[in-house]
Scaffold this motif. Structure first.
Motif, PDB file in Angstrom:
ATOM      1  N   GLY A  95       0.822  -1.201   0.000  1.00 10.30           N
ATOM      2  CA  GLY A  95       0.000   0.000   0.000  1.00 10.30           C
ATOM      3  C   GLY A  95       0.853   1.248   0.000  1.00 10.30           C
ATOM      4  O   GLY A  95       2.045   1.209  -0.319  1.00 10.30           O
ATOM      5  N   ASP A  96       0.260   2.354   0.413  1.00 10.80           N
ATOM      6  CA  ASP A  96       0.950   3.637   0.272  1.00 10.80           C
ATOM      7  C   ASP A  96       2.182   3.761   1.169  1.00 10.80           C
ATOM      8  O   ASP A  96       3.142   4.445   0.819  1.00 10.80           O
ATOM      9  CB  ASP A  96      -0.013   4.796   0.515  1.00 10.80           C
ATOM     10  CG  ASP A  96      -0.538   4.843   1.943  1.00 10.80           C
ATOM     11  OD1 ASP A  96      -0.778   3.778   2.534  1.00 10.80           O
ATOM     12  OD2 ASP A  96      -0.720   5.965   2.468  1.00 10.80           O
ATOM     13  N   LEU A  97       2.199   3.096   2.331  1.00  8.35           N
ATOM     14  CA  LEU A  97       3.366   3.201   3.210  1.00  8.35           C
ATOM     15  C   LEU A  97       4.593   2.532   2.587  1.00  8.35           C
ATOM     16  O   LEU A  97       5.692   3.107   2.568  1.00  8.35           O
ATOM     17  CB  LEU A  97       3.054   2.587   4.579  1.00  8.35           C
ATOM     18  CG  LEU A  97       1.974   3.300   5.393  1.00  8.35           C
ATOM     19  CD1 LEU A  97       1.790   2.613   6.739  1.00  8.35           C
ATOM     20  CD2 LEU A  97       2.310   4.773   5.594  1.00  8.35           C
ATOM     21  N   VAL A 111       5.506  -4.709  -9.563  1.00  4.10           N
ATOM     22  CA  VAL A 111       4.745  -5.780 -10.217  1.00  4.10           C
ATOM     23  C   VAL A 111       4.563  -6.868  -9.178  1.00  4.10           C
ATOM     24  O   VAL A 111       5.546  -7.379  -8.629  1.00  4.10           O
ATOM     25  CB  VAL A 111       5.490  -6.325 -11.450  1.00  4.10           C
ATOM     26  CG1 VAL A 111       4.721  -7.492 -12.059  1.00  4.10           C
ATOM     27  CG2 VAL A 111       5.710  -5.225 -12.484  1.00  4.10           C
ATOM     28  N   ILE A 112       3.315  -7.231  -8.890  1.00  3.83           N
ATOM     29  CA  ILE A 112       3.056  -8.158  -7.792  1.00  3.83           C
ATOM     30  C   ILE A 112       1.964  -9.152  -8.171  1.00  3.83           C
ATOM     31  O   ILE A 112       0.895  -8.769  -8.671  1.00  3.83           O
ATOM     32  CB  ILE A 112       2.676  -7.389  -6.504  1.00  3.83           C
ATOM     33  CG1 ILE A 112       2.427  -8.343  -5.335  1.00  3.83           C
ATOM     34  CG2 ILE A 112       1.494  -6.457  -6.722  1.00  3.83           C
ATOM     35  CD1 ILE A 112       2.300  -7.644  -3.980  1.00  3.83           C
ATOM     36  N   ASP A 113       2.240 -10.419  -7.922  1.00  7.54           N
ATOM     37  CA  ASP A 113       1.258 -11.471  -8.192  1.00  7.54           C
ATOM     38  C   ASP A 113       0.418 -11.706  -6.945  1.00  7.54           C
ATOM     39  O   ASP A 113       0.355 -12.814  -6.405  1.00  7.54           O
ATOM     40  CB  ASP A 113       1.974 -12.754  -8.610  1.00  7.54           C
ATOM     41  CG  ASP A 113       1.020 -13.730  -9.290  1.00  7.54           C
ATOM     42  OD1 ASP A 113      -0.177 -13.415  -9.389  1.00  7.54           O
ATOM     43  OD2 ASP A 113       1.483 -14.798  -9.720  1.00  7.54           O
ATOM     44  N   ALA A 114      -0.213 -10.644  -6.492  1.00  3.12           N
ATOM     45  CA  ALA A 114      -1.082 -10.671  -5.314  1.00  3.12           C
ATOM     46  C   ALA A 114      -1.889  -9.376  -5.344  1.00  3.12           C
ATOM     47  O   ALA A 114      -2.004  -8.740  -6.396  1.00  3.12           O
ATOM     48  CB  ALA A 114      -0.257 -10.797  -4.030  1.00  3.12           C
ATOM     49  N   GLY A 115      -2.424  -8.982  -4.178  1.00  2.00           N
ATOM     50  CA  GLY A 115      -3.251  -7.788  -4.133  1.00  2.00           C
ATOM     51  C   GLY A 115      -2.492  -6.557  -3.653  1.00  2.00           C
ATOM     52  O   GLY A 115      -1.439  -6.650  -3.035  1.00  2.00           O
ATOM     53  N   VAL A 116      -3.042  -5.398  -3.974  1.00  2.00           N
ATOM     54  CA  VAL A 116      -2.544  -4.118  -3.468  1.00  2.00           C
ATOM     55  C   VAL A 116      -3.737  -3.299  -2.981  1.00  2.00           C
ATOM     56  O   VAL A 116      -4.885  -3.577  -3.317  1.00  2.00           O
ATOM     57  CB  VAL A 116      -1.778  -3.320  -4.541  1.00  2.00           C
ATOM     58  CG1 VAL A 116      -0.506  -4.029  -4.933  1.00  2.00           C
ATOM     59  CG2 VAL A 116      -2.655  -3.071  -5.770  1.00  2.00           C
ATOM     60  N   ARG A 117      -3.436  -2.285  -2.193  1.00  2.03           N
ATOM     61  CA  ARG A 117      -4.500  -1.409  -1.709  1.00  2.03           C
ATOM     62  C   ARG A 117      -4.006   0.040  -1.701  1.00  2.03           C
ATOM     63  O   ARG A 117      -2.904   0.316  -2.130  1.00  2.03           O
ATOM     64  CB  ARG A 117      -4.967  -1.843  -0.328  1.00  2.03           C
ATOM     65  CG  ARG A 117      -3.893  -1.866   0.755  1.00  2.03           C
ATOM     66  CD  ARG A 117      -4.472  -2.413   2.043  1.00  2.03           C
ATOM     67  NE  ARG A 117      -3.535  -2.323   3.162  1.00  2.03           N
ATOM     68  CZ  ARG A 117      -3.843  -2.681   4.397  1.00  2.03           C
ATOM     69  NH1 ARG A 117      -5.063  -3.157   4.670  1.00  2.03           N
ATOM     70  NH2 ARG A 117      -2.950  -2.575   5.365  1.00  2.03           N
TER      71      ARG A 117
END
Length: 236
Positions: A95-97, A111-117
């Motif tokens: 996330g943003d932090l 680039v991530i093979d999962a989730g982001v927020r």
């Protein structure tokens, strides 16, 4: 399983990286005979970004972002963080932090093979992300993984130092040892496409620009006057 943080000096040619960033994902992939593309499930979380940079790879336990924190100090200006998980995950692992932490070190994107927020914040920060999912679900920081080891993400192998090229079309991985050659081939392809684009804009049929009339003839496609009442024509 051994867990390590590898201090990697593997680095692609700066000129090749700059060229690949300018030319983009589709041209780079075509220059490598349509290889290196990540599966289309990895998409930009907001449109308009285009980056290329040295891969810093991270292997995390699903739902645990401890090793992303461990990777921060291994990042250098111009890098792209590439995060894979040991098993499928859609949790919001970044996330943003974390974005603030890696952006301070000059990282171009994730680039991530999962989730982001924190998508609104990431966009405001101008920190581009390509991810499998957007999810507010948080993660823990409790399980060991590794940094700067080869990982598999969305069907592609990524090694530390490989070039990550990402834009609205998706993500392509250019192997470190092929970066200069791929950049040159991509430049040549870009010049060729520019010439074809001008011909198309002038009204030249694409069949002629791409030399496709011989293909039609070889495949038995015939030009006839008027409508033809055949089963094939009726199905069109």
């Amino acid at each position: 399983m051994r867990h390590v943080v590898v201090i990697s000096d593997a680095e692609p040619d700066d000129g090749a990286v700059a060229a690949l960033e300018e030319l983009g994902v589709a041209t780079a992939s075509e220059a490598m005979d349509r290889t290196g593309l990540l599966d289309r499930v990895i998409r930009p979380v907001y449109a308009g970004a285009r980056i290329a940079g040295r891969a810093v790879t991270v292997l995390c336990q699903a739902g645990d972002n401890l090793m992303i924190h461990a990777a921060v100090e291994q990042c250098r200006p111009g890098d792209v963080l590439v995060v894979a998980t040991m098993s499928p995950s859609t949790d919001g692992m970044f996330g943003d932090l974390l974005a603030a932490a890696v952006q301070a070190r000059g990282v171009k994107g994730l680039v991530i093979d999962a989730g982001v927020r924190d998508i609104a914040e990431l966009k405001e920060m101008d920190f581009p992300v390509w991810a499998r999912e957007v999810s507010a679900m948080g993660t823990v920081k409790a399980t060991a993984g590794s940094v700067n080891v080869p990982v598999v993400i969305a069907g592609a192998v990524v090694r530390p130092g490989d070039v990550v090229v990402a834009d609205d079309d998706g993500v392509v991985i250019v192997p470190l040892e092929c970066a200069k050659e791929t950049a040159e081939l991509a430049r040549e392809r870009s010049v060729m496409e520019a010439e074809k684009r001008e011909m198309l804009k002038s009204g030249t049929p694409s069949l002629d620009v791409l030399n496709l009339r011989e293909s039609l003839q070889r495949l038995g496609v015939q030009y006839v006057q008027g409508l033809v009442s055949t089963p094939d024509a009726a199905q069109l």
